[in-house]
Design a protein around this motif. Structure first.
Motif, PDB file in Angstrom:
ATOM      1  N   PHE A  60       8.339  12.450   2.244  1.00 14.37           N
ATOM      2  CA  PHE A  60       8.040  11.377   3.197  1.00 14.37           C
ATOM      3  C   PHE A  60       9.091  11.290   4.294  1.00 14.37           C
ATOM      4  CE2 PHE A  60       4.661   8.538   1.349  1.00 14.37           C
ATOM      5  CZ  PHE A  60       4.309   9.391   0.321  1.00 14.37           C
ATOM      6  N   ILE A  79       5.213  -0.200 -11.016  1.00 15.12           N
ATOM      7  CA  ILE A  79       5.775  -1.158 -10.050  1.00 15.12           C
ATOM      8  C   ILE A  79       5.948  -2.533 -10.701  1.00 15.12           C
ATOM      9  CG2 ILE A  79       5.326  -2.370  -7.868  1.00 15.12           C
ATOM     10  CD1 ILE A  79       3.838   0.273  -6.997  1.00 15.12           C
ATOM     11  N   ALA A 108      -1.793  16.055  -5.732  1.00 18.64           N
ATOM     12  CA  ALA A 108      -0.429  16.286  -6.205  1.00 18.64           C
ATOM     13  C   ALA A 108      -0.431  17.242  -7.390  1.00 18.64           C
ATOM     14  CB  ALA A 108       0.221  14.954  -6.594  1.00 18.64           C
ATOM     15  N   ARG A 133      -3.794   9.746   2.117  1.00 19.48           N
ATOM     16  CA  ARG A 133      -3.491   8.331   2.284  1.00 19.48           C
ATOM     17  C   ARG A 133      -4.711   7.568   2.786  1.00 19.48           C
ATOM     18  NH1 ARG A 133       2.123   5.949   4.423  1.00 19.48           N
ATOM     19  NH2 ARG A 133       1.720   3.804   3.850  1.00 19.48           N
ATOM     20  N   GLU A 151       0.846  -1.200   0.000  1.00 19.57           N
ATOM     21  CA  GLU A 151       0.000   0.000   0.000  1.00 19.57           C
ATOM     22  C   GLU A 151       0.882   1.252   0.000  1.00 19.57           C
ATOM     23  OE1 GLU A 151      -1.866   3.400   1.755  1.00 19.57           O
ATOM     24  OE2 GLU A 151      -0.485   2.173   2.922  1.00 19.57           O
ATOM     25  N   ASP A 152       2.010   1.201   0.724  1.00 20.83           N
ATOM     26  CA  ASP A 152       2.837   2.410   0.791  1.00 20.83           C
ATOM     27  C   ASP A 152       3.520   2.710  -0.549  1.00 20.83           C
ATOM     28  OD1 ASP A 152       4.667   0.368   0.958  1.00 20.83           O
ATOM     29  OD2 ASP A 152       5.831   1.243   2.603  1.00 20.83           O
ATOM     30  N   GLN A 153       3.788   1.665  -1.339  1.00 22.38           N
ATOM     31  CA  GLN A 153       4.360   1.915  -2.672  1.00 22.38           C
ATOM     32  C   GLN A 153       3.338   2.629  -3.573  1.00 22.38           C
ATOM     33  OE1 GLN A 153       5.441  -2.156  -3.669  1.00 22.38           O
ATOM     34  NE2 GLN A 153       7.609  -1.659  -3.445  1.00 22.38           N
ATOM     35  N   LEU A 194       0.879  10.049  -9.980  1.00 23.09           N
ATOM     36  CA  LEU A 194       0.495   8.929 -10.832  1.00 23.09           C
ATOM     37  C   LEU A 194      -0.877   8.399 -10.421  1.00 23.09           C
ATOM     38  CD1 LEU A 194       3.650   9.027 -11.090  1.00 23.09           C
ATOM     39  CD2 LEU A 194       3.563   6.572 -11.413  1.00 23.09           C
ATOM     40  N   SER A 195      -1.680   7.999 -11.394  1.00 24.49           N
ATOM     41  CA  SER A 195      -2.950   7.367 -11.057  1.00 24.49           C
ATOM     42  C   SER A 195      -2.628   5.985 -10.498  1.00 24.49           C
ATOM     43  CB  SER A 195      -3.829   7.230 -12.296  1.00 24.49           C
ATOM     44  OG  SER A 195      -3.264   6.279 -13.174  1.00 24.49           O
ATOM     45  N   GLU A 196      -3.630   5.377  -9.876  1.00 23.68           N
ATOM     46  CA  GLU A 196      -3.409   4.071  -9.272  1.00 23.68           C
ATOM     47  C   GLU A 196      -2.942   3.069 -10.331  1.00 23.68           C
ATOM     48  OE1 GLU A 196      -6.745   2.763  -6.966  1.00 23.68           O
ATOM     49  OE2 GLU A 196      -5.356   1.790  -5.582  1.00 23.68           O
ATOM     50  N   LEU A 217      11.144   1.317  -4.544  1.00 23.99           N
ATOM     51  CA  LEU A 217      10.447   0.695  -5.673  1.00 23.99           C
ATOM     52  C   LEU A 217      11.471  -0.127  -6.473  1.00 23.99           C
ATOM     53  CD1 LEU A 217       8.393   3.808  -6.933  1.00 23.99           C
ATOM     54  CD2 LEU A 217       7.595   1.991  -5.417  1.00 23.99           C
ATOM     55  N   PHE A 230       0.773   4.430  -2.587  1.00 28.42           N
ATOM     56  CA  PHE A 230       0.519   5.777  -2.109  1.00 28.42           C
ATOM     57  C   PHE A 230       1.665   6.718  -2.481  1.00 28.42           C
ATOM     58  CE2 PHE A 230       0.930   8.996   1.320  1.00 28.42           C
ATOM     59  CZ  PHE A 230      -0.160   9.764   0.943  1.00 28.42           C
ATOM     60  N   TYR A 231       2.867   6.217  -2.364  1.00 24.81           N
ATOM     61  CA  TYR A 231       4.040   7.037  -2.716  1.00 24.81           C
ATOM     62  C   TYR A 231       3.933   7.513  -4.162  1.00 24.81           C
ATOM     63  CZ  TYR A 231       9.054   8.304  -2.776  1.00 24.81           C
ATOM     64  OH  TYR A 231      10.243   8.968  -2.856  1.00 24.81           O
ATOM     65  N   CYS A 232       3.601   6.593  -5.066  1.00 23.77           N
ATOM     66  CA  CYS A 232       3.473   6.957  -6.486  1.00 23.77           C
ATOM     67  C   CYS A 232       2.327   7.933  -6.706  1.00 23.77           C
ATOM     68  CB  CYS A 232       3.228   5.712  -7.328  1.00 23.77           C
ATOM     69  SG  CYS A 232       4.614   4.574  -7.352  1.00 23.77           S
ATOM     70  N   ARG A 233       1.209   7.673  -6.045  1.00 25.44           N
ATOM     71  CA  ARG A 233       0.040   8.547  -6.259  1.00 25.44           C
ATOM     72  C   ARG A 233       0.317   9.944  -5.711  1.00 25.44           C
ATOM     73  NH1 ARG A 233      -5.396   5.734  -4.506  1.00 25.44           N
ATOM     74  NH2 ARG A 233      -6.290   7.335  -5.863  1.00 25.44           N
ATOM     75  N   GLN A 234       1.067  10.027  -4.609  1.00 29.12           N
ATOM     76  CA  GLN A 234       1.397  11.340  -4.067  1.00 29.12           C
ATOM     77  C   GLN A 234       2.266  12.111  -5.056  1.00 29.12           C
ATOM     78  OE1 GLN A 234       3.439  13.894  -2.669  1.00 29.12           O
ATOM     79  NE2 GLN A 234       1.350  14.672  -2.351  1.00 29.12           N
ATOM     80  N   GLU A 256      -3.605  11.704  -6.278  1.00 27.00           N
ATOM     81  CA  GLU A 256      -2.900  12.208  -7.463  1.00 27.00           C
ATOM     82  C   GLU A 256      -3.442  13.572  -7.904  1.00 27.00           C
ATOM     83  OE1 GLU A 256      -4.489   9.346  -7.191  1.00 27.00           O
ATOM     84  OE2 GLU A 256      -5.583   8.765  -9.004  1.00 27.00           O
ATOM     85  N   ALA A 269       3.113  13.058 -15.407  1.00 27.88           N
ATOM     86  CA  ALA A 269       1.739  12.827 -14.939  1.00 27.88           C
ATOM     87  C   ALA A 269       1.156  14.131 -14.428  1.00 27.88           C
ATOM     88  CB  ALA A 269       1.734  11.764 -13.844  1.00 27.88           C
ATOM     89  N   VAL A 282       9.762   5.497   0.177  1.00 30.71           N
ATOM     90  CA  VAL A 282       9.455   4.099  -0.128  1.00 30.71           C
ATOM     91  C   VAL A 282      10.358   3.588  -1.246  1.00 30.71           C
ATOM     92  CG1 VAL A 282       7.610   2.562  -0.907  1.00 30.71           C
ATOM     93  CG2 VAL A 282       7.085   4.481   0.605  1.00 30.71           C
ATOM     94  N   VAL A 324      12.435  -0.135 -10.525  1.00 33.71           N
ATOM     95  CA  VAL A 324      11.974   1.085 -11.179  1.00 33.71           C
ATOM     96  C   VAL A 324      13.114   2.109 -11.117  1.00 33.71           C
ATOM     97  CG1 VAL A 324      10.254   2.931 -11.191  1.00 33.71           C
ATOM     98  CG2 VAL A 324       9.618   0.636 -10.418  1.00 33.71           C
ATOM     99  N   PHE A 334      11.036   6.990 -12.822  1.00 36.23           N
ATOM    100  CA  PHE A 334      10.030   7.379 -11.834  1.00 36.23           C
ATOM    101  C   PHE A 334       9.829   8.890 -11.826  1.00 36.23           C
ATOM    102  CE2 PHE A 334       9.027   8.582  -7.370  1.00 36.23           C
ATOM    103  CZ  PHE A 334       7.751   8.059  -7.334  1.00 36.23           C
TER     104      PHE A 334
END
Lengths: 502, 246
Positions: free
Chosen positions: B84, A469, B76, B50, A449-451, A460-462, B90, A453-457, B73, B105, B88, B93, B98
Motif C-alpha cells: 500500500f 479488528i 491474495a 477494492r 473500509e480501508d482497514q 483474510l475473509s471479511e 489496526l 480492505f487491507y486485511c482482505r488484501q 482475499e 489464511a 493502514v 492488533v 496480523f
C-alpha cells in the motif's frame, strides 16, 4: 428426518448463523406449577429443604417485590413481562442427589460435553477430553485444572474437584448445599451486599432463587485452581434465578469464572441473577463472565432477558475485586457489576466488552462507590454495535466525603459496524471529596473500509477481518481474562458478529 | 501471467481507466510511471479488488483465471500482493498476530498446512533481520505509531512472508529516505526469480535505480501511452511526461 423438519432446521441454521449452543436436552424434568405467588416461594424452599429463617427471608423479599415497580430507566425496549406466565422451578428428575460424578445422569454429562464443559476430573487432569473444543483444551501443556459447578435450569447437577479443594479448606459447592452444610456462613453474608429491597429484579431473585455457586476461601489461602460455574437454561418457559455468593477471607485470593448458554427458542426467557462478593482485608477476587445466552434471531424473536445484579463489597483494607465481562449473548442485557470500596486502599476494577448485533440491546456498566481512603477504581468499557443493535454504557463513580486520595480512571470506547446501530455513553460522576481525582475518556469509532480492505488484501475473509479488528479493539479487556477463556472469548466475538458486514 | 485488455473503470461516475492494455510475463518486473491523476493508484486498487471502483469494460486474467471475478482475499491467495501507498493502522492488533493470521489464511486457501506460533516466529525473525527491522515491531500494533519508513518496511516484510507471484508496489518509495529506500529495494530484489513478477508504480526514476525494471510503461490519462526498456525511465526524468507521452 421428515422433509419439513429438515427444511425448518436448515432455515434455522442459516438464520441463526453461529449460535452453536442452541440445542435442547431431552430429559425428564420436574416443574413447579406455572406462575408466582407465596405458595411457589414455599414450594421452592421446601424442595430445597431449607431452614425456616431462609423461607422467612424469601417471603419477606416476595412481599417487597410485590410492592415494587419494574424499572424503566434503562435504554432498552421490550414488551411487558408477564411474571405469572413462567415456571420458577425446573429440575432434572434425580432419585437422590448424586454422591459422585459417576452417578450423574449421562444425558446431563453429554449435554455439558457438547457445550465443551468436561465434568470428568480424571479426563481433565489427563488432558484427554473430547473434541478439543473445551475451553480447557485451548491452553497447551502444564495448565491447571478448573473446578466446575454445573447449574442446569434450577439446580446444580455436579461440582468437580470438591474433595481436592476441601483439603485447602475451600468450600466450593451449590448454594443450596451450602445452606445445608454451612448455614452460619450463608446466613451471615447472604443479602449483605445486595439486600432484598435493592431493586425489582434483585427482590424477585431473593424470593425465588434456585441455585448458583457458593465459594468460601479461608484466611490466607490462595485458591490453587480456577473456579467456574456453567449455567445452562434448558427448560421451556422457565426463568433462571441464579444466586452466587463468594467470600474471600483475609489475605485470600480466588479467580472465578462463569459461562452461560441456552437453547434457541422463539419465546423470551428471563434470567434474573444476583451475585454477591465479599472481600475482607488483603483479599482479592477476580470474577470473569463470558455471557453467551441465546440472543434471539436476526429479527429479534426470542432470546434471553438478562437482568442481573452483581455487586462486590471490598470490606477489608487493601482488598481488591476485579470484574471482567464479555457480553455477547442475550436479547436484553441489564447489568452493572459494582464495587463498594469500603476498606482503605481497596481497589475496584471493571473490564467489559459488550456486543450487540441484529436486534440485541445492552445497557451495561458499573458503579464504583469510593468510601474508604485512597480507594482506587479503573473502568474500561468496550461497546460494539452491529446490525440494529443498541449498546449503552451506564456508569456511576461516587466519591464520598471521607474518601481522601480516591482515584478513578474511566475509559469508554464504542465501535460501530454499519449505520443502523447505536452506541450511547451515560457516565455519572458524583464527587464529594476535594482531594479525589477522577478521569473520564470516551471515544466512538467505526471499522473503516480501508482497514477491512487491507486485511482482505492480505488473505483474510471479511469476517476474519472484522474479528481481528474487533479483537484488537477489545484487547485491553480480553487480556484480563484467564487464558483459557480469553481464547474462547476471541472466537465468540467473531461468531457473534457473523453477518454484520457486507 | 498477468494480462490486462481494454480495461475501463470509473469511480463515482468519473472514468479513470480508459482502455488499458498491459501484459506482465512471469519473472519480469515492470514499472508504471505517470503524472498525478493518470490512474496509477486506481489500477492497483482495481487489480486488488477494492470496493468503490466500477469496472465498465475489458478483462484481466491472472494465471489464466478471471481476476475481476474474484474476492480480494481470493486474489491474495492466488498470489497477488499489494504494497500500500498508505499502509493502514489496526489499533490493538499485534503485528505478529496480523502477519500470522494473514499467512495462515493464505496457506489455508492454498491447501498448505498452517504454521504454529513457533514456526511463524522463526520465519518472521529471519525475514526481519534481512530487512533490518527491529524485533519489537512484531509486538506493536499493526502500523500504529510506525514512521513512514517503518510502515513501508512492514509492507515489504509482509510481502516476503506471503511470497506472492505478483507484487504491486504502489509508490513504495514515497516518504522513504535513501537508506530505507535501499533496504526496501533489496527486500524486493531478494524475491526476484522466475516465479515472481512485480508491477512497480512510481513517480520517480530514483527507485528504478535500485529495482531495475525489465519494462517501463507510461500511464497517461487512463491508458498506457508508451512502453519501453529501462532507459525510458531516464528519458522521462530528463524530459517530463508531457513531451515523452505526446
Amino acid at each position: 428426518m421428515p422433509a419439513v423438519t429438515e427444511t425448518i432446521e436448515t432455515v434455522q441454521s442459516v438464520a441463526e448463523g453461529g449460535y452453536k449452543w442452541g440445542f435442547e436436552t431431552d430429559i425428564e424434568m420436574e416443574f413447579a406449577p406455572k406462575g408466582l405467588n407465596e405458595d411457589i416461594v414455599r414450594f421452592i424452599s421446601k424442595k430445597k429443604n431449607e431452614p425456616g429463617w431462609l423461607l422467612e427471608w424469601r417471603l419477606k423479599a416476595f412481599a417487597i417485590w410485590q410492592k415494587m415497580e419494574e424499572p424503566d430507566w434503562a435504554a432498552v425496549n421490550y414488551p411487558r413481562i408477564d411474571y405469572q406466565d413462567a415456571y420458577y422451578y425446573a429440575a432434572p428428575v434425580q432419585k437422590a442427589k448424586p454422591k459422585s460424578l459417576d452417578e450423574v445422569d449421562p444425558e446431563l454429562l453429554k449435554t455439558y460435553a457438547k457445550l465443551g464443559i468436561p465434568l470428568k476430573e480424571q479426563a481433565i487432569l489427563a488432558g484427554v477430553e473430547g473434541a478439543g473444543e473445551s475451553p480447557s483444551d485451548a491452553a497447551e501443556g502444564g495448565r491447571m485444572p478448573i473446578a466446575i459447578d454445573a447449574v442446569f435450569d434450577s439446580v446444580s447437577v455436579a461440582t468437580t474437584f470438591k474433595d481436592r479443594l476441601e483439603k485447602e479448606g475451600i468450600i466450593f459447592c451449590a448454594i443450596s448445599e451450602a445452606v445445608q452444610n454451612h448455614p452460619e456462613l450463608v446466613r451471615q453474608y447472604l443479602g449483605s451486599v445486595v439486600p432484598q429491597a435493592d431493586n425489582f429484579f434483585a427482590a424477585l431473585n431473593c424470593a425465588v432463587f434456585t441455585d448458583g455457586s457458593f465459594v468460601y476461601i479461608p484466611k490466607g489461602v490462595k485458591c490453587p485452581m480456577e473456579l467456574s460455574t456453567y449455567f445452562r437454561i434448558n427448560a421451556k418457559s422457565t426463568g433462571q434465578f441464579e444466586r452466587t455468593l463468594i467470600i474471600a477471607d483475609e489475605g485470600s485470593t480466588v479467580s472465578y469464572l462463569e459461562g452461560c448458554t441456552a437453547p434457541m427458542r422463539d419465546e423470551n426467557q428471563l434470567h434474573a441473577a444476583v451475585v454477591e462478593l465479599v472481600a475482607l482485608d488483603d483479599a482479592s477476587i477476580k470474577y470473569s463472565t463470558v455471557q453467551n445466552w441465546y440472543p434471539g434471531d436476526a429479527e429479534g424473536k426470542g432470546g434471553i432477558y438478562n437482568f442481573v445484579t452483581k455487586r462486590a463489597a471490598c470490606r477489608g483494607k487493601r482488598s481488591k475485586v476485579s470484574w471482567t465481562q464479555v457480553e455477547t449473548g442475550s436479547a436484553i442485557t441489564w447489568k452493572y457489576p459494582s464495587c463498594i470500596l469500603q476498606g482503605d486502599d481497596s481497589v475496584g476494577e471493571f473490564y467489559s466488552v459488550a456486543i450487540t448485533n441484529n436486534r440485541q440491546q445492552a445497557d451495561t456498566g458499573t458503579k464504583m462507590f469510593h468510601i474508604g481512603k485512597n480507594t482506587r477504581s479503573t473502568i474500561i468499557s468496550k461497546g460494539i454495535s452491529a446490525g440494529f443493535g443498541q449498546n449503552t454504557y451506564r456508569g456511576l463513580v461516587r466519591i464520598g466525603a471521607k474518601a481522601t486520595g480516591a482515584r478513578n480512571f474511566t475509559q469508554c470506547d464504542s465501535l460501530l459496524i454499519g449505520d443502523q446501530c447505536g452506541a450511547h455513553t451515560v457516565p455519572y460522576i458524583e464527587n464529594r471529596c476535594i482531594s479525589a481525582k477522577v478521569e473520564h475518556e470516551a471515544t466512538t469509532s467505526r471499522i473503516a473500509e480501508d482497514q477491512l480492505f487491507y486485511c482482505r488484501q492480505r488473505g483474510l475473509s471479511e469476517e476474519e477481518a472484522v474479528g481481528l479488528i474487533v479483537n484488537g479493539f477489545c484487547r485491553e479487556v480480553l487480556k484480563e481474562l484467564p487464558m483459557e477463556f480469553a481464547v474462547e472469548a476471541q472466537k465468540l466475538l467473531q461468531i457473534s458478529l457473523e453477518g454484520s458486514v457486507g | 501471467m498477468l494480462k490486462i485488455e481494454g480495461l475501463t473503470a470509473e469511480i463515482d461516475g468519473k472514468q479513470i481507466l480508459k482502455g488499458l492494455d498491459l501484459e506482465v510475463p512471469a519473472g519480469e518486473v515492470h514499472a508504471i510511471m505517470g503524472p498525478n491523476g493518470a490512474g496509477k493508484s486506481t489500477l492497483s486498487y482495481v487489480l486488488s479488488g477494492r470496493e468503490g471502483y466500477e469496472i465498465t469494460g475489458g478483462s484481466v486474467t491472472f494465471h489464466g483465471k478471471d481476476l475481476l471475478a474474484m474476492e480480494p482475499e481470493e486474489r491474495a491467495a492466488s498470489g497477488l500482493f499489494l504494497a500500500f501507498q498508505y499502509p493502514v493502522e489496526l489499533p490493538g492488533v499485534g503485528n505478529a498476530t496480523f502477519l500470522r493470521t494473514a499467512l495462515n489464511a493464505i496457506r489455508r486457501q492454498r491447501g498448505e498446512p498452517e504454521l504454529d506460533a513457533m514456526q511463524f516466529l522463526k520465519l518472521a525473525r529471519s525475514r526481519m533481520k534481512e530487512l533490518s527491522m527491529p524485533e519489537d515491531m512484531l509486538k506493536r500494533g499493526v502500523n500504529v505509531g510506525f514512521s513512514g519508513g517503518e510502515k513501508k518496511r512492514n509492507e515489504v516484510l509482509q510481502m516476503a512472508l506471503l511470497n506472492p507471484s505478483l507484487a504491486i508496489l504502489d509508490e513504495t518509495d514515497s516518504g522513504l529516505d535513501i537508506d530505507a529506500l535501499k533496504i526496501v529495494s533489496e527486500g524486493v530484489n531478494a524475491l526476484r526469480g522466475p516465479g515472481f513478477s512485480a508491477l512497480v508504480i512510481t513517480h520517480y526514476q530514483r527507485l528504478l535505480n535500485y529495482i531495475v525494471p525489465d519494462r517501463v510503461h507510461v500511464l497517461v490519462n487512463g491508458r498506457i501511452a508508451k512502453s519501453g526498456g529501462k532507459e525510458l525511465a531516464l528519458e522521462l526524468e530528463a524530459h517530463g511526461y508531457a513531451e515523452v507521452a505526446a
